[in-house]
Design an enzyme around this catalytic site. Structure first.
Site, short mmCIF file in Angstrom:
data_model
loop_
_atom_site.label_atom_id
_atom_site.label_comp_id
_atom_site.label_asym_id
_atom_site.label_seq_id
_atom_site.Cartn_x
_atom_site.Cartn_y
_atom_site.Cartn_z
N THR A 51 -5.26 0.17 -3.14
CA THR A 51 -6.80 0.78 -2.52
C THR A 51 -7.20 1.72 -3.21
O THR A 51 -8.41 1.79 -3.21
CB THR A 51 -6.38 1.30 -1.08
N TYR A 139 7.43 -0.69 -5.09
CA TYR A 139 6.09 -1.36 -4.29
C TYR A 139 6.14 -2.83 -4.56
O TYR A 139 5.88 -3.37 -5.64
CB TYR A 139 5.08 -0.70 -4.94
N LYS A 169 8.20 0.27 -0.68
CA LYS A 169 6.94 -0.13 0.06
C LYS A 169 6.72 -1.70 0.18
O LYS A 169 6.69 -2.19 -0.94
CB LYS A 169 5.81 0.43 -0.46
N ILE A 213 2.10 2.64 5.07
CA ILE A 213 1.31 3.27 3.92
C ILE A 213 0.06 2.13 3.94
O ILE A 213 0.44 1.03 3.60
CB ILE A 213 1.84 3.22 2.68
#
Length: 321
Positions: A51, A139, A169, A213
């Site tokens: 993001t 991630y 994540k 998240i």
């Protein structure tokens, strides 16, 4: 290190990186965004993740964004820095800078575009994780890197065994695969995934998992009290907040993490602008949302979800602390 060496849990925004209308890094807006997150009582923040448009920033800009965010947060909640890059040398250099800047942890996807094998993924993480003494979050982002690490049996377990890896994540988009991740490694490392719904609540209460998240923090007015309720084992309150969050987020984001009205990041920044939040502009190759009918549809989501009123109330509580 393992999960017990960090207190990472709850709701974390994956912060957008604000740019000006001319495409410059807007450090003032980024600092203001960190203060907004503090007022919203978030539990942590991810900087320069997907993001955060790391892919359109120079190395120098990524370092500046790291420094600005760490300084603005000033220890009020954990700051984890995304160091995803095409080579372990690039990621390691960014990780070392994050450590010198005072970050609380680092995060990376496997190298994008490369489509590495499981052994290559393990080797990449071993190299980057060992570059600093910081806690590390792996991630999994199949939408962005074309590799779903959860599709390889035992891979997350191998990664959880690497020294300093304390969290995963898992943004797989395949909820059952995410549950497999929770079952496989949540006793050893923290797992951030898709828990902000009733099925996720049941998982958090009985199976494991630690937090969400997600992009931008717009959902914080519903997500922050959800995780407070989970911590207090207040199931009725948690269900209420989960339902509010899901009713809002499902109108903007599809199950594969694509946007309903536009690309996810331009859509997010458009909503933040409608709410008067410092999201700033996107940077090429992304395009801003300018179509009047699309903006009207996004405004309807804001109005009908109650997110604006809930945000004002949450910020008011944060300011009153």
């Amino acid at each position: 290190m393992n999960r017990d060496d960090v207190a990472w849990s709850g709701y974390w925004p994956a912060a957008p990186t604000p740019f000006t209308a001319t495409g410059a890094l807007d450090t003032d807006a980024l600092g203001s965004l960190m203060n907004l997150y503090a007022d919203m009582r978030v539990d942590g923040v991810l900087i320069n993740g997907s993001t955060g448009e790391w892919f359109s920033q120079s190395d120098s800009e990524r370092r500046t964004a790291t420094e600005v965010a760490v300084d603005a947060v000033a220890g009020r909640f954990p700051v984890v820095i995304g160091v995803s890059a095409y080579t372990p040398a690039e990621s390691s250099s960014l990780a070392k800078h994050a450590e010198s800047a005072g970050a609380d942890g680092i995060l990376a996807t496997p190298p994008p575009y490369v489509h590495p094998s499981p052994d290559e993924i393990v080797s990449y993480y071993e190299s980057v994780v060992s570059a600093t003494s910081l806690p590390f979050m792996v991630y999994n982002w199949p939408r962005g890197v074309a590799v779903d690490m959860g599709s390889t049996p035992g891979l997350f377990s191998r990664l959880a065994d690497i020294d300093n890896v304390v969290a995963i994540k898992d943004s797989t988009g395949d909820w059952l695969k995410m549950l497999d991740t929770v079952e496989a490694v949540s006793e050893r490392v923290r797992v951030f995934g898709s828990f902000l719904h009733r099925r996720g609540l049941a998982t958090l209460l009985d199976l494991g998992g630690d937090g969400n998240i997600d992009g931008g923090g717009v959902g914080a007015p519903f997500a922050v009290p959800f995780y407070r309720a989970v911590a207090e084992r207040d199931v009725d309150a948690a269900r209420m907040w989960a339902d509010k969050y899901r009713a809002y987020s499902s109108r903007l984001i599809n199950g594969d993490y694509s946007g309903v009205y536009a690309s996810p990041i331009p859509q997010l920044k458009a909503v933040m602008n409608l709410l008067g939040q410092p999201g700033g502009h996107v940077r090429s190759p992304l395009l801003p949302v300018t179509d009047a009918s699309t903006l009207a549809a996004l405004q309807a989501v804001v109005d009908e979800s109650g997110i604006a009123e809930a945000s004002a109330q949450l910020v008011g509580v944060g300011n009153a602390r």
